[in-house]
Write a protein that holds these residues in place. Structure first.
Motif, mmCIF file in Angstrom:
data_model
loop_
_atom_site.group_PDB
_atom_site.id
_atom_site.type_symbol
_atom_site.label_atom_id
_atom_site.label_comp_id
_atom_site.label_asym_id
_atom_site.label_seq_id
_atom_site.Cartn_x
_atom_site.Cartn_y
_atom_site.Cartn_z
ATOM 1 N N ILE A 121 23.998 40.078 37.876
ATOM 2 C CA ILE A 121 25.202 40.546 38.208
ATOM 3 C C ILE A 121 25.946 39.223 38.681
ATOM 4 O O ILE A 121 25.959 38.271 39.316
ATOM 5 C CB ILE A 121 25.073 41.075 39.910
ATOM 6 C CG1 ILE A 121 23.793 42.423 39.537
ATOM 7 C CG2 ILE A 121 26.492 41.674 40.340
ATOM 8 C CD1 ILE A 121 23.464 43.141 40.750
ATOM 9 N N GLU A 122 27.451 39.556 38.095
ATOM 10 C CA GLU A 122 28.533 38.647 38.290
ATOM 11 C C GLU A 122 29.675 39.438 39.051
ATOM 12 O O GLU A 122 30.643 39.839 38.520
ATOM 13 C CB GLU A 122 29.010 38.008 37.014
ATOM 14 C CG GLU A 122 27.879 37.277 36.379
ATOM 15 C CD GLU A 122 27.707 35.926 36.869
ATOM 16 O OE1 GLU A 122 28.408 35.400 37.631
ATOM 17 O OE2 GLU A 122 26.772 35.366 36.514
ATOM 18 N N PRO A 123 29.690 39.225 40.628
ATOM 19 C CA PRO A 123 30.729 39.973 41.049
ATOM 20 C C PRO A 123 32.158 39.449 40.698
ATOM 21 O O PRO A 123 32.112 38.158 40.593
ATOM 22 C CB PRO A 123 30.510 39.607 42.679
ATOM 23 C CG PRO A 123 28.810 39.377 42.621
ATOM 24 C CD PRO A 123 28.821 38.833 41.133
ATOM 25 N N LEU A 124 32.925 40.326 40.613
ATOM 26 C CA LEU A 124 34.451 39.626 40.312
ATOM 27 C C LEU A 124 35.055 39.158 41.760
ATOM 28 O O LEU A 124 34.801 39.853 42.687
ATOM 29 C CB LEU A 124 35.213 40.804 39.622
ATOM 30 C CG LEU A 124 34.819 41.191 38.506
ATOM 31 C CD1 LEU A 124 35.735 42.368 37.763
ATOM 32 C CD2 LEU A 124 34.988 39.921 37.345
ATOM 33 N N LYS A 125 36.009 38.101 41.442
ATOM 34 C CA LYS A 125 36.904 37.714 42.619
ATOM 35 C C LYS A 125 38.061 38.359 42.553
ATOM 36 O O LYS A 125 38.537 38.796 41.550
ATOM 37 C CB LYS A 125 37.040 36.289 42.437
ATOM 38 C CG LYS A 125 35.768 35.391 42.502
ATOM 39 C CD LYS A 125 35.967 33.634 42.334
ATOM 40 C CE LYS A 125 34.598 33.136 42.638
ATOM 41 N NZ LYS A 125 34.919 31.558 42.386
ATOM 42 N N PHE A 126 38.777 38.477 43.928
ATOM 43 C CA PHE A 126 39.790 39.206 44.090
ATOM 44 C C PHE A 126 40.947 38.117 43.741
ATOM 45 O O PHE A 126 40.700 36.835 43.919
ATOM 46 C CB PHE A 126 40.156 39.819 45.235
ATOM 47 C CG PHE A 126 39.409 40.972 45.486
ATOM 48 C CD1 PHE A 126 38.560 41.490 44.408
ATOM 49 C CD2 PHE A 126 39.189 41.507 46.586
ATOM 50 C CE1 PHE A 126 37.761 42.762 44.470
ATOM 51 C CE2 PHE A 126 38.714 42.724 46.983
ATOM 52 C CZ PHE A 126 37.595 43.293 45.801
ATOM 53 N N ILE A 127 41.954 38.258 43.370
ATOM 54 C CA ILE A 127 43.388 37.551 42.935
ATOM 55 C C ILE A 127 43.789 36.781 44.159
ATOM 56 O O ILE A 127 43.744 37.187 45.386
ATOM 57 C CB ILE A 127 44.457 38.223 42.409
ATOM 58 C CG1 ILE A 127 45.621 37.364 41.987
ATOM 59 C CG2 ILE A 127 45.137 39.172 43.569
ATOM 60 C CD1 ILE A 127 46.802 38.046 41.193
ATOM 61 N N SER A 128 43.782 35.414 44.160
ATOM 62 C CA SER A 128 44.115 34.330 45.224
ATOM 63 C C SER A 128 45.573 34.378 45.372
ATOM 64 O O SER A 128 46.102 34.005 46.419
ATOM 65 C CB SER A 128 43.344 33.089 44.723
ATOM 66 O OG SER A 128 43.783 32.540 43.822
ATOM 67 N N ASN A 129 46.365 34.361 44.249
ATOM 68 C CA ASN A 129 47.811 34.401 44.463
ATOM 69 C C ASN A 129 48.371 35.577 43.877
ATOM 70 O O ASN A 129 47.857 36.324 43.214
ATOM 71 C CB ASN A 129 48.217 33.245 43.490
ATOM 72 C CG ASN A 129 47.894 31.834 43.780
ATOM 73 O OD1 ASN A 129 47.832 31.507 45.038
ATOM 74 N ND2 ASN A 129 47.355 30.946 43.108
ATOM 75 N N GLY A 130 49.543 35.820 44.432
ATOM 76 C CA GLY A 130 50.465 36.930 44.318
ATOM 77 C C GLY A 130 50.754 37.228 42.670
ATOM 78 O O GLY A 130 50.983 36.284 42.165
ATOM 79 N N LEU A 131 50.868 38.240 42.259
ATOM 80 C CA LEU A 131 51.298 38.754 41.055
ATOM 81 C C LEU A 131 52.890 38.719 40.690
ATOM 82 O O LEU A 131 53.583 38.859 41.925
ATOM 83 C CB LEU A 131 51.023 39.982 40.127
ATOM 84 C CG LEU A 131 49.618 40.074 39.860
ATOM 85 C CD1 LEU A 131 49.309 41.419 39.330
ATOM 86 C CD2 LEU A 131 49.097 38.940 38.622
ATOM 87 N N GLU A 132 53.367 38.377 39.630
ATOM 88 C CA GLU A 132 54.818 38.475 39.567
ATOM 89 C C GLU A 132 55.208 39.027 38.297
ATOM 90 O O GLU A 132 54.279 39.146 37.259
ATOM 91 C CB GLU A 132 55.471 37.141 39.482
ATOM 92 C CG GLU A 132 55.325 36.145 40.609
ATOM 93 C CD GLU A 132 55.992 34.866 40.414
ATOM 94 O OE1 GLU A 132 56.672 34.540 39.285
ATOM 95 O OE2 GLU A 132 56.171 34.008 41.461
ATOM 96 N N VAL A 133 56.384 39.790 38.034
ATOM 97 C CA VAL A 133 56.924 40.573 36.935
ATOM 98 C C VAL A 133 56.693 39.638 35.795
ATOM 99 O O VAL A 133 57.359 38.282 35.711
ATOM 100 C CB VAL A 133 58.120 41.227 37.204
ATOM 101 C CG1 VAL A 133 58.746 41.673 35.742
ATOM 102 C CG2 VAL A 133 58.032 42.163 38.169
ATOM 103 N N GLY A 134 56.271 39.894 34.640
ATOM 104 C CA GLY A 134 56.049 38.993 33.517
ATOM 105 C C GLY A 134 54.972 38.385 33.414
ATOM 106 O O GLY A 134 54.292 37.763 32.277
ATOM 107 N N ASP A 135 53.851 38.478 34.596
ATOM 108 C CA ASP A 135 52.502 37.667 34.286
ATOM 109 C C ASP A 135 51.711 38.699 33.394
ATOM 110 O O ASP A 135 51.618 39.637 33.196
ATOM 111 C CB ASP A 135 51.752 37.755 35.736
ATOM 112 C CG ASP A 135 52.358 36.692 36.741
ATOM 113 O OD1 ASP A 135 53.114 35.851 36.162
ATOM 114 O OD2 ASP A 135 51.960 36.633 37.815
ATOM 115 N N THR A 136 50.855 37.869 32.765
ATOM 116 C CA THR A 136 49.980 38.319 31.741
ATOM 117 C C THR A 136 48.596 38.911 32.514
ATOM 118 O O THR A 136 48.123 38.383 33.318
ATOM 119 C CB THR A 136 49.211 37.268 30.819
ATOM 120 O OG1 THR A 136 50.433 36.858 29.974
ATOM 121 C CG2 THR A 136 48.208 37.962 29.832
#
Length: 672
Positions: free
Chosen positions: A147-162
């Motif tokens: 099992i490889e648990p996923l990590k939650f995003i550490s920095n905020g997203l911005e419009v245009g991010d992939t």
């Protein structure tokens, strides 16, 4: 413009495009892709959510099911793929709440996750759940080795991010598709957070999957795909998971219950919670029962609110009862938008022959899919027939085809087998109904019949719907619809004699003291209102009796006679009739008022004289000795009397004195 100026303009445009491209590269906003190594790792993180395909052993078909006609995947697949989930710890997975859809009844009760090799792992307890945020966390009864648990995003997203939509697109396994963050928009229902709108493609099956960054971190949970061709899909920010508590929280906005045809509605929000953790089946059952209770509560609230103008107490409804229509089969009461004008929605029944001596009669229905008079076979006792829902349904299926579709082929169903559930219950008018429920496991739907015994067999209202609608106050609405139904019974004299032997267990209250006895060409009929003894060489066991019932004008909820008809010769319109007339109310139509005036004065149509109608001749008598004053349940008083009518063929066709024949019929009636 000269060539030098064109060249200068073109050069300036190219320099601008180059600058934009350079800026995008410097900002890191050019579209990237997940590495192969990361994708291999994600295969131990992200799983399909599946539920087993069901195949009923009860259903019978007219030929073997042609599974070989399906494509390879469909004919070999043992599960329905319904969504996506991903590990957020060594023991817990996350998905969208609507993937499990716990408040909706379903035949698909078991859930599993499935890995890329096809191995499945059963779902255990629900740990967190909110259908407002469309998030659900669950654990398993058994776990994969790695099992490889996923990590939650550490920095905020911005419009245009992939970003990447990861999930079980179209039920064909986990895939990863790139796009960009398009915008952050208010959550539509309550505005409690900003949803992520993204352009990565999302297909049915992606629900519950993670919206990933280039680093493979979870930015959100995919909850909705675009309804148009545009790839603007929605994910709930994963940060909203922290708002979920140790209770399963369910909420539906604007739950609506209404009275068809009117403006009357009740609209309220449904709120329900229960402590977690709990098995998924327990959460589902409690949520479904709570929502069912809520719908029933709303129905009772609406009924209470309009009771002074609605069935059965409303003044305009009681006025409607003075001149009730006759029904062939079932007819449903319907008010107009303001409850000022009432009618009975009746439909003609179309005969579908099964043999020379057995038919099914099918018609439309206001509240159900359709209605059907299902005749028994001559060699089957009526009691056996009405007590066998399977036999009734098998007979109906011979005339009303029901198919199972497999690819481009359809296979006819010949039997649904014994029902899953049978309920015998009485409506408020003293009629005994048998409600029988069948499941169609293969498409997660149900079939319900609601039948009354009938001189020829069974008269049924039929419903077929997706399983999710089985609760939601369904059965209470059925009972209300049955209360608001008029019934017309028709059958041969010999059919009636057998029908009345069914006794109190099956007969409506109106018929429990009734008698119909034939001795050769002599007929004796005893109903609530009168007794008839009549002899005619035309009377036989095949003579037809029609008893049309409606609502009692004096009691609040009881059946009463609307019209009795005797057709001595089958197929002929020549007949005898006994019918009550009620004093018109303040809202009665003018035509009925004129008929009443003629009846009480024994004039016009009710003069007792022969009236030539061209294709037939009629004699109508107003039985003045039956006129009486009636007190209704609410203390109102009004008059009523009985009329007796005889209809014959035209003068050229009829033999003998019709006046003497009609007088003989009238003399054979004793009114109570």
């Amino acid at each position: 413009m000269n060539r030098k100026r064109i060249t200068a303009a073109l050069l300036a445009a190219l320099l601008t495009l180059a600058a934009v491209a350079t800026a995008q590269a410097e900002d890191g906003n050019s579209v990237k892709f997940l590495s192969k190594e990361l994708i291999r790792q994600l295969s131990h993180s992200i799983y399909e959510v599946v539920t087993p395909k069901l195949e009923s052993g009860k259903i019978e078909y007219d030929r073997p099911l042609p599974f070989d006609k399906l494509d390879f995947r469909e004919r070999n697949e043992k599960y329905h793929s319904i969504g996506t989930a991903f590990f957020i710890s060594g023991k817990e997975l996350m998905t969208a709440a609507h993937v499990f859809d716990l408040p909706s009844f379903s035949l698909l009760k078991e859930h599993f996750i499935r890995d890329g090799a096809g191995k499945v792992y059963p779902v255990g307890n629900i740990r967190k759940c909110s259908n407002v945020r469309d998030m659900l966390v669950f654990d398993l009864k058994e776990y994969p080795e790695r099992i490889e648990p996923l990590k939650f995003i550490s920095n905020g997203l911005e419009v245009g991010d992939t970003v990447f939509s990861a999930g079980n697109a179209l039920g064909e396994g986990i895939s990863y598709r790139a796009g960009q963050v398009a915008s952050f928009t208010d959550e539509r229902e309550y505005g409690l957070w900003k949803n992520i709108r993204f352009s990565s493609p999302a297909s049915p099956g992606n629900s519950g999957g993670p919206l990933l960054t280039v680093a493979g971190e979870v930015a959100g949970v995919i909850v909705q795909r675009a309804n148009t061709g545009e790839n603007y899909n929605i994910a709930v920010p994963v940060s909203e998971l922290s708002k979920l508590t140790d209770k399963a929280e369910f909420q539906l906005r604007n739950v609506t219950v209404e009275i068809a045809g009117t403006d009357e509605t009740v609209v309220k929000d449904w709120l329900f919670s229960l402590p977690l953790p709990a098995p998924a089946a327990v959460v589902a059952e409690q949520a479904q029962n709570a929502l069912d209770d809520f719908y029933q509560h709303l129905g009772k609230e609406l009924t209470e609110r309009v009771k002074e103008k609605n069935f059965p107490k409303g003044e305009r409804f009681r006025d409607f009862l003075r001149n009730q229509p006759i029904a062939q089969g079932f007819a449903s009461l319907t008010p107009d938008i303001d409850f000022k004008k009432w009618s009975a929605a009746g439909y003609s029944l179309n005969k579908l022959p099964l043999s020379a001596e057995q038919n099914v009669h099918r018609g439309d229905s206001l509240h159900f899919a359709f209605q059907a008079l299902v005749e028994k076979a001559p060699d089957i006792p009526l009691k056996t027939f009405v007590e066998s829902p399977k036999l009734i349904m098998d007979t109906l299926l011979k005339a009303e085809p029901n198919y199972r579709h497999l690819g481009t082929e359809k296979v006819r169903i010949t039997s649904f087998g014994e029902p899953e559930q049978v309920s015998v219950w009485q409506d408020r008018l003293g009629r005994t109904w048998t409600s029988s429920l069948w499941f169609r496991d293969h498409n997660n739907s149900f079939l319900y019949s609601h039948c009354l015994p009938h001189p020829k067999g069974a008269l049924c209202n039929m419903t077929t719907k997706p399983a999710g609608l089985l609760k939601l106050g369904y059965f209470e609405s059925v009972k209300d619809a049955c209360d608001e139904t008029l019934v017309g019974y028709e059958g041969d004299v010999d059919d009636w004699a057998e029908y009345l032997t069914l006794g109190k267990k099956h007969l409506p209250a109106f018929f429990q003291q009734a008698e119909i006895i034939r001795n050769g060409s002599s007929l004796k009929v005893r109903l609530k209102n009168f007794q008839l003894e009549f002899s005619s060489p035309k009377i036989s066991g095949k003579s037809s009796l029609h008893v049309h019932l409606g609502y009692d004008n004096s009691q609040l909820l009881a059946e009463d006679l609307v019209r009795f008809e005797l057709f001595p010769q089958k197929g002929s319109q020549a007949n005898y009739r006994i019918q009550p007339l009620w004093e018109p109310g303040p809202f009665s139509e003018e035509g009925y008022g004129n008929a009443w005036k003629e009846a009480v004065s024994s004039s016009g149509e009710f003069s007792g004289k022969v009236i030539d109608k061209g294709d037939r001749r009629i004699i109508h008598n107003a039985m003045q000795q039956t006129k009486k004053n009636v007190t209704a349940f609410d203390g109102k008083k009004f008059d009523m009397l009985f009329t007796v009518g005889c209809a014959y063929k035209s003068a050229a066709e009829e033999e003998g004195s019709i006046e003497e024949d009609c007088a003989k019929f009238v003399q054979g009636i004793k009114f109570f």
